[in-house]
Design an enzyme around this catalytic site. Structure first.
Site, PDB file in Angstrom:
ATOM      1  N   LYS A  90     -19.838  46.122  12.811  1.00 12.17           N
ATOM      2  CA  LYS A  90     -18.392  47.463  13.258  1.00 12.17           C
ATOM      3  C   LYS A  90     -17.892  46.642  13.238  1.00 12.17           C
ATOM      4  O   LYS A  90     -16.951  45.761  14.122  1.00 12.17           O
ATOM      5  CB  LYS A  90     -19.192  47.825  14.248  1.00 12.17           C
ATOM      6  N   GLN A 111     -14.350  40.664  17.729  1.00  2.00           N
ATOM      7  CA  GLN A 111     -14.707  41.704  17.841  1.00  2.00           C
ATOM      8  C   GLN A 111     -16.224  41.902  18.181  1.00  2.00           C
ATOM      9  O   GLN A 111     -16.723  42.980  18.667  1.00  2.00           O
ATOM     10  CB  GLN A 111     -14.914  42.138  15.985  1.00  2.00           C
ATOM     11  N   LYS A 114     -15.791  41.579  21.800  1.00  2.00           N
ATOM     12  CA  LYS A 114     -14.447  43.414  22.003  1.00  2.00           C
ATOM     13  C   LYS A 114     -15.971  44.579  21.558  1.00  2.00           C
ATOM     14  O   LYS A 114     -16.350  45.326  22.625  1.00  2.00           O
ATOM     15  CB  LYS A 114     -13.610  43.705  21.183  1.00  2.00           C
ATOM     16  N   LYS A 126     -15.101  42.289  10.027  1.00  2.00           N
ATOM     17  CA  LYS A 126     -14.092  42.589  10.261  1.00  2.00           C
ATOM     18  C   LYS A 126     -13.978  42.658   8.451  1.00  2.00           C
ATOM     19  O   LYS A 126     -14.362  41.811   7.480  1.00  2.00           O
ATOM     20  CB  LYS A 126     -13.155  41.337  10.491  1.00  2.00           C
ATOM     21  N   GLY A 165     -10.308  51.705   9.988  1.00  2.00           N
ATOM     22  CA  GLY A 165      -8.618  51.319  10.167  1.00  2.00           C
ATOM     23  C   GLY A 165      -8.435  50.417  10.921  1.00  2.00           C
ATOM     24  O   GLY A 165      -9.050  49.286  11.591  1.00  2.00           O
ATOM     25  N   ASP A 166      -6.903  49.656  10.386  1.00  2.00           N
ATOM     26  CA  ASP A 166      -6.109  48.698  11.197  1.00  2.00           C
ATOM     27  C   ASP A 166      -5.271  48.350  10.642  1.00  2.00           C
ATOM     28  O   ASP A 166      -4.965  49.299   9.814  1.00  2.00           O
ATOM     29  CB  ASP A 166      -7.080  46.832  11.165  1.00  2.00           C
ATOM     30  N   THR A 209      -6.795  53.737  20.426  1.00  2.00           N
ATOM     31  CA  THR A 209      -7.289  51.939  21.423  1.00  2.00           C
ATOM     32  C   THR A 209      -5.580  51.611  21.905  1.00  2.00           C
ATOM     33  O   THR A 209      -5.937  51.637  23.320  1.00  2.00           O
ATOM     34  CB  THR A 209      -6.426  50.866  19.838  1.00  2.00           C
ATOM     35  N   ASN A 240      -0.504  52.394  14.926  1.00  2.02           N
ATOM     36  CA  ASN A 240      -1.190  53.673  15.684  1.00  2.02           C
ATOM     37  C   ASN A 240      -1.463  53.613  17.311  1.00  2.02           C
ATOM     38  O   ASN A 240      -1.546  53.653  18.061  1.00  2.02           O
ATOM     39  CB  ASN A 240      -2.126  53.078  14.956  1.00  2.02           C
ATOM     40  N   SER A 377     -14.671  54.542  18.233  1.00  2.00           N
ATOM     41  CA  SER A 377     -15.797  54.587  16.628  1.00  2.00           C
ATOM     42  C   SER A 377     -17.417  54.782  16.804  1.00  2.00           C
ATOM     43  O   SER A 377     -17.978  55.805  16.468  1.00  2.00           O
ATOM     44  CB  SER A 377     -15.557  53.321  15.832  1.00  2.00           C
TER      45      SER A 377
HETATM   46  P1  NDP Z   1      -0.155  49.421  12.069  1.00  2.00           P
HETATM   47  O1  NDP Z   1      -1.080  48.924  10.154  1.00  2.00           O
HETATM   48  O2  NDP Z   1      -0.160  51.100  12.836  1.00  2.00           O
HETATM   49  O3  NDP Z   1       1.159  49.035  12.678  1.00  2.00           O
HETATM   50  C1  NDP Z   1       0.997  47.709  12.648  1.00  2.00           C
HETATM   51  C2  NDP Z   1       2.609  47.220  13.385  1.00  2.00           C
HETATM   52  O4  NDP Z   1       2.461  46.167  13.924  1.00  2.00           O
HETATM   53  C3  NDP Z   1       4.000  48.398  12.398  1.00  2.00           C
HETATM   54  O5  NDP Z   1       4.863  48.382  13.536  1.00  2.00           O
HETATM   55  C4  NDP Z   1       3.824  46.954  11.254  1.00  2.00           C
HETATM   56  O6  NDP Z   1       5.442  46.874  11.044  1.00  2.00           O
HETATM   57  C5  NDP Z   1       3.734  45.713  12.542  1.00  2.00           C
HETATM   58  N1  NDP Z   1       3.579  44.504  12.317  1.00  2.00           N
HETATM   59  C6  NDP Z   1       2.629  44.716  11.602  1.00  2.00           C
HETATM   60  N2  NDP Z   1       2.736  43.016  10.590  1.00  2.00           N
HETATM   61  C7  NDP Z   1       3.514  42.462  11.319  1.00  2.00           C
HETATM   62  C8  NDP Z   1       3.637  41.067  11.348  1.00  2.00           C
HETATM   63  N3  NDP Z   1       3.390  39.882  11.023  1.00  2.00           N
HETATM   64  N4  NDP Z   1       4.943  40.858  12.393  1.00  2.00           N
HETATM   65  C9  NDP Z   1       5.862  41.988  12.586  1.00  2.00           C
HETATM   66  N5  NDP Z   1       4.992  42.965  12.773  1.00  2.00           N
HETATM   67  C10 NDP Z   1       3.671  43.407  12.372  1.00  2.00           C
HETATM   68  O7  NDP Z   1      -1.497  48.616  13.040  1.00  2.00           O
HETATM   69  P2  NDP Z   1      -2.460  49.107  13.966  1.00  2.00           P
HETATM   70  O8  NDP Z   1      -0.929  49.294  15.271  1.00  2.00           O
HETATM   71  O9  NDP Z   1      -3.608  49.846  13.843  1.00  2.00           O
HETATM   72  O10 NDP Z   1      -2.643  47.446  14.608  1.00  2.00           O
HETATM   73  C11 NDP Z   1      -1.748  46.983  15.216  1.00  2.00           C
HETATM   74  C12 NDP Z   1      -2.550  45.363  16.294  1.00  2.00           C
HETATM   75  O11 NDP Z   1      -3.331  46.142  16.862  1.00  2.00           O
HETATM   76  C13 NDP Z   1      -3.031  44.909  15.037  1.00  2.00           C
HETATM   77  O12 NDP Z   1      -3.555  42.852  15.396  1.00  2.00           O
HETATM   78  C14 NDP Z   1      -4.904  45.036  15.456  1.00  2.00           C
HETATM   79  O13 NDP Z   1      -5.768  44.130  14.604  1.00  2.00           O
HETATM   80  C15 NDP Z   1      -4.993  45.872  16.003  1.00  2.00           C
HETATM   81  N6  NDP Z   1      -5.982  46.823  16.986  1.00  2.00           N
HETATM   82  C16 NDP Z   1      -5.861  48.393  15.856  1.00  2.00           C
HETATM   83  C17 NDP Z   1      -7.360  49.149  16.531  1.00  2.00           C
HETATM   84  C18 NDP Z   1      -6.927  49.880  15.724  1.00  2.00           C
HETATM   85  O14 NDP Z   1      -7.700  51.031  15.928  1.00  2.00           O
HETATM   86  N7  NDP Z   1      -5.886  50.329  14.495  1.00  2.00           N
HETATM   87  C19 NDP Z   1      -7.668  48.285  17.151  1.00  2.00           C
HETATM   88  C20 NDP Z   1      -7.497  47.250  17.854  1.00  2.00           C
HETATM   89  C21 NDP Z   1      -6.948  46.576  17.800  1.00  2.00           C
HETATM   90  P3  NDP Z   1       5.800  47.377   9.822  1.00  2.00           P
HETATM   91  O15 NDP Z   1       5.544  49.048   9.624  1.00  2.00           O
HETATM   92  O16 NDP Z   1       7.177  47.042   9.449  1.00  2.00           O
HETATM   93  O17 NDP Z   1       4.805  46.263   9.117  1.00  2.00           O
HETATM   94  O1  2IT Z   2      -9.082  45.981  16.138  1.00  3.49           O
HETATM   95  C1  2IT Z   2     -10.159  46.609  15.932  1.00  3.49           C
HETATM   96  O2  2IT Z   2     -11.280  46.656  16.772  1.00  3.49           O
HETATM   97  C2  2IT Z   2     -10.151  48.085  14.852  1.00  3.49           C
HETATM   98  N1  2IT Z   2      -9.473  47.519  13.899  1.00  3.49           N
HETATM   99  C3  2IT Z   2     -11.363  48.980  15.101  1.00  3.49           C
HETATM  100  C4  2IT Z   2     -12.431  48.875  14.188  1.00  3.49           C
HETATM  101  C5  2IT Z   2     -13.455  50.045  14.515  1.00  3.49           C
HETATM  102  O3  2IT Z   2     -14.702  50.094  14.087  1.00  3.49           O
HETATM  103  O4  2IT Z   2     -12.524  50.703  14.869  1.00  3.49           O
END
Ligand code: NDP
Ligand code: 2IT
Length: 445
Positions: A90, A111, A114, A126, A165-166, A209, A240, A377
């Site tokens: 997952k 992961q 976590k 992943k 997603g991520d 998240t 997100n 999830s």
């Molecule tokens: P999104 O794609 O929704 O948003 C990512 C954000 O981070 C955007 O604002 C993006 O800017 C910025 N960003 C991405 N890459 C870079 C970079 N190299 N340098 C600077 N800014 C950057 O992703 P999420 O919000 O889903 O994910 C954000 C973080 O949270 C990640 O580390 C992810 O692994 C983690 N995460 C996500 C989960 C989820 O459920 N979605 C769960 C747990 C962790 P721009 O729009 O300009 O690209």
């Molecule tokens: O980093 C993370 O925990 C995620 N991107 C979410 C993973 C999931 O299976 O919901």
């Protein structure tokens, strides 16, 4: 460090010298687990750590698609099925040009722990691609997702591996991916999470998240008789995780004064207008710089690293790995920041984490603090199996309960190993024990 732990880490460094993100994550984890191996020689005897750091299966594949100009495009697709010791693989899918084997392995390794911390039966994985959805039309994104799924579908399934997603993979991408999966596999089960609610998704998964991060940070604050009420917060990112961290922090009485994207950051001293951020980012897919066109009193600065120079009580890195380094940590502490909780995966460099801990800052590590997404999830998987939908309030209540429990597990494990308040060590140990005990039970295979 315990000699067994050290020898496994040395081997990894020798075998994967170029995988720097993977080695960074492995170093932090193995450093924490060193204490466990001192007390549990049976883990060394069964080779638990060597097996734990080696993915059960890694799939790299070609993804071929045609862009709007009719040109053939080729990307690499990845799925690292790291551990199924406690349940089906997952973990999320990331679409970003920086994606490579090192990034996939660091995310997959994190992961495992976590997912174990959530207390639910989910293993660690992943995946993703070096495809960049930015600037692509909806049709291009759809064609890419379908091409990606043409290979991935044979490796996943509701009881095998359940992606989500991520970065770069949100509701739109999950819709295209799931539509393609169900057609190819002739299976309507929960093989992906983060699906739209009309076709089997869970309420609160979008918010989970970010909300979970705030629930976790709140538990840390409580240990110092503090809360979000009246605090200034800075949140990096505007995706997100960042958006819903802002929403919940604001609901609990904080004022979020800065957010960013990969081009730069905005500061709005009156508190960021989150509805505008949602419109710009979730609906229009625009740059955060557009914010100051609507609010001329707010400030936009180019470059995202300097967001940590904005004075705050609470810092929430919610963008990407290694976005908060030692220099930034020093400025945050100097400016009076008291609490840092990681919404992104591994956003803080190892020396910056040490600096926060040495200076008595409450520090919530990603694998605990951002586990609310994957936990919800797992609630989506549960609802799908039941053929039921739970209400927003039910899922949110369950999420809060899970986050409080994760905090308790980290806190207790840290105390058990004489490191009270070190939630990095607590999270690694508490997450690992469940996985290690399961591996022991299965024997050697
Ligand atoms: P999104 O794609 O929704 O948003 C990512 C954000 O981070 C955007 O604002 C993006 O800017 C910025 N960003 C991405 N890459 C870079 C970079 N190299 N340098 C600077 N800014 C950057 O992703 P999420 O919000 O889903 O994910 C954000 C973080 O949270 C990640 O580390 C992810 O692994 C983690 N995460 C996500 C989960 C989820 O459920 N979605 C769960 C747990 C962790 P721009 O729009 O300009 O690209
Ligand atoms: O980093 C993370 O925990 C995620 N991107 C979410 C993973 C999931 O299976 O919901």
């Amino acid at each position: 460090m315990n000699t067994y732990a050290q020898s496994v880490l040395d081997q990894l460094k020798k075998r994967f010298p170029t995988q720097k993100e993977f080695l960074q994550a492995a170093t932090e984890i193995i450093d924490s687990l060193s204490l466990v191996f001192d007390r549990h020689p049976e883990y060394e005897k069964a080779g638990i750590l060597e097996r734990f750091v080696e993915p059960e299966r890694q799939i790299n594949f070609r993804v071929t698609w045609i862009d709007d100009a009719g040109k053939v495009q080729v990307n690499t697709g990845y799925r690292v099925q790291y551990s199924s010791a406690i349940g089906p693989y997952k973990g999320g899918l990331r679409f970003h040009p920086s994606v490579n084997n090192s990034i996939m392995k660091f995310l997959g390794l994190e992961q495992i722990l976590k997912n174990s911390l959530t207390g639910m039966p989910i293993g660690g994985a992943k995946g993703g691609s070096d495809f960049d959805p930015k600037g692509k039309s909806d049709n291009e994104v759809m064609r890419f997702c379908q091409a990606f799924m043409q290979e991935l579908y044979r490796h996943i399934g509701p009881d095998t591996d359940v992606p989500a997603g991520d970065i770069g993979v949100g509701a739109r991408e999950i819709g295209y991916l799931y539509g393609c999966y169900k057609k190819l596999a002739n299976n309507n089960g929960c093989a992906l999470t983060g699906r739209g609610v009309p076709y089997g998704g869970s309420l609160v998964r979008t918010e989970a998240t970010g909300y979970g991060l705030i629930y976790f940070a709140n538990e840390m604050l409580k240990t110092k008789n503090q809360s979000f009420e009246g605090k200034r917060a800075v949140i990096s990112g505007s995706g997100n995780v960042a958006i819903y961290a802002n929403e919940k922090a604001t609901q609990l009485g904080a004022k979020v004064v800065a957010m960013s994207d990969s081009d730069g950051y905005i500061v709005d001293e009156r508190g960021i207008d989150l509805d505008l951020i949602k419109k710009l980012k979730e609906v229009e897919r625009k740059r955060i710089s557009e914010y100051v066109k609507i609010y001329p009193n707010a400030v936009y600065k180019k470059g995202c690293k300097d967001i940590w120079t904005v004075k705050c009580d609470i810092a929430l890195p919610c963008a990407t790995q290694n976005e908060l380094n030692l220099d930034s940590a020093k400025i945050l502490v100097q400016n009076g920041c008291k609490c840092v909780a990681e919404g992104a995966n591994m956003p803080t460099t190892l020396d910056a984490i040490k600096y926060f801990q040495d200076n008595g800052i409450l520090f919530g590590p990603a694998k605990a603090a951002n586990a609310g997404g994957v936990a919800t999830s797992a609630l989506e998987m549960a609802q799908s199996s039941q053929r039921m939908y739970w209400s927003f309030e039910e899922v949110d209540k369950e999420l809060e309960h899970i986050m409080k429990n994760i905090f308790k597990m980290c806190d207790e494990a840290a105390k058990e190993y004489d490191c009270a308040g070190n939630y990095v060590i607590g999270a690694n140990i508490a997450g690992f024990k469940r996985v290690a005990e399961s591996m022991l039970a299965y024997g050697i295979y």
